[in-house]
Design a protein around this motif. Structure first.
Motif, mmCIF file in Angstrom:
data_model
loop_
_atom_site.group_PDB
_atom_site.id
_atom_site.type_symbol
_atom_site.label_atom_id
_atom_site.label_comp_id
_atom_site.label_asym_id
_atom_site.label_seq_id
_atom_site.Cartn_x
_atom_site.Cartn_y
_atom_site.Cartn_z
ATOM 1 N N ASP A 46 -1.203 9.537 -1.907
ATOM 2 C CA ASP A 46 -0.718 8.352 -2.611
ATOM 3 C C ASP A 46 0.743 8.632 -2.935
ATOM 4 O O ASP A 46 1.043 9.306 -3.913
ATOM 5 C CB ASP A 46 -1.515 8.098 -3.879
ATOM 6 C CG ASP A 46 -1.052 6.859 -4.627
ATOM 7 O OD1 ASP A 46 -0.275 6.077 -4.050
ATOM 8 O OD2 ASP A 46 -1.456 6.688 -5.786
ATOM 9 N N GLY A 47 1.644 8.128 -2.096
ATOM 10 C CA GLY A 47 3.049 8.484 -2.225
ATOM 11 C C GLY A 47 3.206 9.951 -1.876
ATOM 12 O O GLY A 47 2.886 10.373 -0.781
ATOM 13 N N SER A 48 3.647 10.765 -2.824
ATOM 14 C CA SER A 48 3.796 12.201 -2.574
ATOM 15 C C SER A 48 2.653 13.015 -3.176
ATOM 16 O O SER A 48 2.609 14.227 -3.020
ATOM 17 C CB SER A 48 5.118 12.689 -3.158
ATOM 18 O OG SER A 48 5.110 12.515 -4.558
ATOM 19 N N ARG A 49 1.715 12.357 -3.848
ATOM 20 C CA ARG A 49 0.601 13.057 -4.508
ATOM 21 C C ARG A 49 -0.582 13.201 -3.550
ATOM 22 O O ARG A 49 -1.086 12.224 -3.008
ATOM 23 C CB ARG A 49 0.173 12.278 -5.741
ATOM 24 C CG ARG A 49 -0.811 13.006 -6.610
ATOM 25 C CD ARG A 49 -1.032 12.241 -7.888
ATOM 26 N NE ARG A 49 -1.533 10.910 -7.608
ATOM 27 C CZ ARG A 49 -2.723 10.460 -7.992
ATOM 28 N NH1 ARG A 49 -3.501 11.233 -8.708
ATOM 29 N NH2 ARG A 49 -3.106 9.240 -7.701
ATOM 30 N N HIS A 50 -1.004 14.434 -3.316
ATOM 31 C CA HIS A 50 -2.123 14.718 -2.426
ATOM 32 C C HIS A 50 -3.425 14.347 -3.129
ATOM 33 O O HIS A 50 -3.766 14.931 -4.156
ATOM 34 C CB HIS A 50 -2.095 16.196 -2.054
ATOM 35 C CG HIS A 50 -3.016 16.543 -0.936
ATOM 36 N ND1 HIS A 50 -3.331 17.832 -0.649
ATOM 37 C CD2 HIS A 50 -3.666 15.792 -0.028
ATOM 38 C CE1 HIS A 50 -4.156 17.866 0.386
ATOM 39 N NE2 HIS A 50 -4.365 16.634 0.769
ATOM 40 N N ALA A 83 -8.433 16.902 -3.557
ATOM 41 C CA ALA A 83 -7.446 17.974 -3.437
ATOM 42 C C ALA A 83 -7.160 18.534 -4.825
ATOM 43 O O ALA A 83 -7.010 17.782 -5.786
ATOM 44 C CB ALA A 83 -6.170 17.441 -2.803
ATOM 45 N N ARG A 84 -7.062 19.851 -4.939
ATOM 46 C CA ARG A 84 -6.818 20.499 -6.221
ATOM 47 C C ARG A 84 -5.573 21.351 -6.133
ATOM 48 O O ARG A 84 -5.250 21.876 -5.078
ATOM 49 C CB ARG A 84 -7.999 21.390 -6.599
ATOM 50 C CG ARG A 84 -9.293 20.648 -6.633
ATOM 51 C CD ARG A 84 -10.441 21.610 -6.887
ATOM 52 N NE ARG A 84 -11.307 20.979 -7.850
ATOM 53 C CZ ARG A 84 -11.693 21.528 -8.968
ATOM 54 N NH1 ARG A 84 -11.340 22.734 -9.283
ATOM 55 N NH2 ARG A 84 -12.466 20.875 -9.787
ATOM 56 N N SER A 138 0.826 -1.203 0.000
ATOM 57 C CA SER A 138 0.000 0.000 0.000
ATOM 58 C C SER A 138 0.862 1.256 0.000
ATOM 59 O O SER A 138 1.764 1.406 0.807
ATOM 60 C CB SER A 138 -0.914 0.004 1.226
ATOM 61 O OG SER A 138 -1.648 1.184 1.269
ATOM 62 N N ARG A 139 0.551 2.182 -0.909
ATOM 63 C CA ARG A 139 1.264 3.465 -0.975
ATOM 64 C C ARG A 139 0.467 4.573 -0.307
ATOM 65 O O ARG A 139 0.951 5.679 -0.146
ATOM 66 C CB ARG A 139 1.509 3.859 -2.429
ATOM 67 C CG ARG A 139 2.499 3.019 -3.147
ATOM 68 C CD ARG A 139 2.606 3.436 -4.601
ATOM 69 N NE ARG A 139 2.464 4.862 -4.813
ATOM 70 C CZ ARG A 139 3.434 5.654 -5.267
ATOM 71 N NH1 ARG A 139 4.599 5.149 -5.532
ATOM 72 N NH2 ARG A 139 3.217 6.938 -5.453
ATOM 73 N N LEU A 140 -0.771 4.285 0.065
ATOM 74 C CA LEU A 140 -1.626 5.307 0.651
ATOM 75 C C LEU A 140 -1.141 5.680 2.047
ATOM 76 O O LEU A 140 -0.795 4.815 2.843
ATOM 77 C CB LEU A 140 -3.072 4.821 0.729
ATOM 78 C CG LEU A 140 -3.802 4.669 -0.589
ATOM 79 C CD1 LEU A 140 -5.200 4.129 -0.355
ATOM 80 C CD2 LEU A 140 -3.871 5.985 -1.321
#
Length: 116
Positions: free
Chosen positions: A64-68, A94-95, A25-27
């Motif tokens: 997810d990893g470094s992505r919000h 998230a935007r 899991s990367r979350l």
């Protein structure tokens, strides 16, 4: 071939399966400065490790990893089988840009060119 597994072998296989799920899991869940690994996610909630995670309530961020990915409002949690099951009331995507307060036409220009 036999279908019988001894209890020791079955317990070892179960532990190996749980470890593989946790590593895959990367979350991640960010609550203030604290970061917790998400074991599984489903519509309306997700599971965290019970031993390393306190009971959470309020607004948290899901990565997810470094992505919000989103902001979640946690309202309830319960413990089941070594996992902390968390349910959220609201999940907002998230935007990277602020939301628009008007409908943008499909054929709108990407930008304006200056006059020379």
């Amino acid at each position: 071939m036999t279908d019988y597994l001894t209890p020791e072998i079955k317990a070892g296989l179960d532990r190996a399966r749980e470890l593989a799920e946790r590593k895959s899991s990367r979350l991640r869940l960010h609550s203030g400065e604290e970061i917790y690994r998400v074991l599984r996610a489903w519509d309306g909630g997700f599971a965290l490790d019970r031993e390393s995670t306190p009971r959470l309530r309020g607004l948290v961020d899901l990565y997810d990893g470094s992505r919000h990915l989103s902001h979640c409002l946690i309202v309830a949690s319960s413990e089941e089988g070594g996992e902390l099951h968390v349910e959220y009331k609201r999940m907002t995507e998230a935007r990277s840009t602020p939301p628009l307060d008007f409908a943008r036409p499909d054929d709108a220009p990407a930008g304006l060119l200056p006059r020379h």
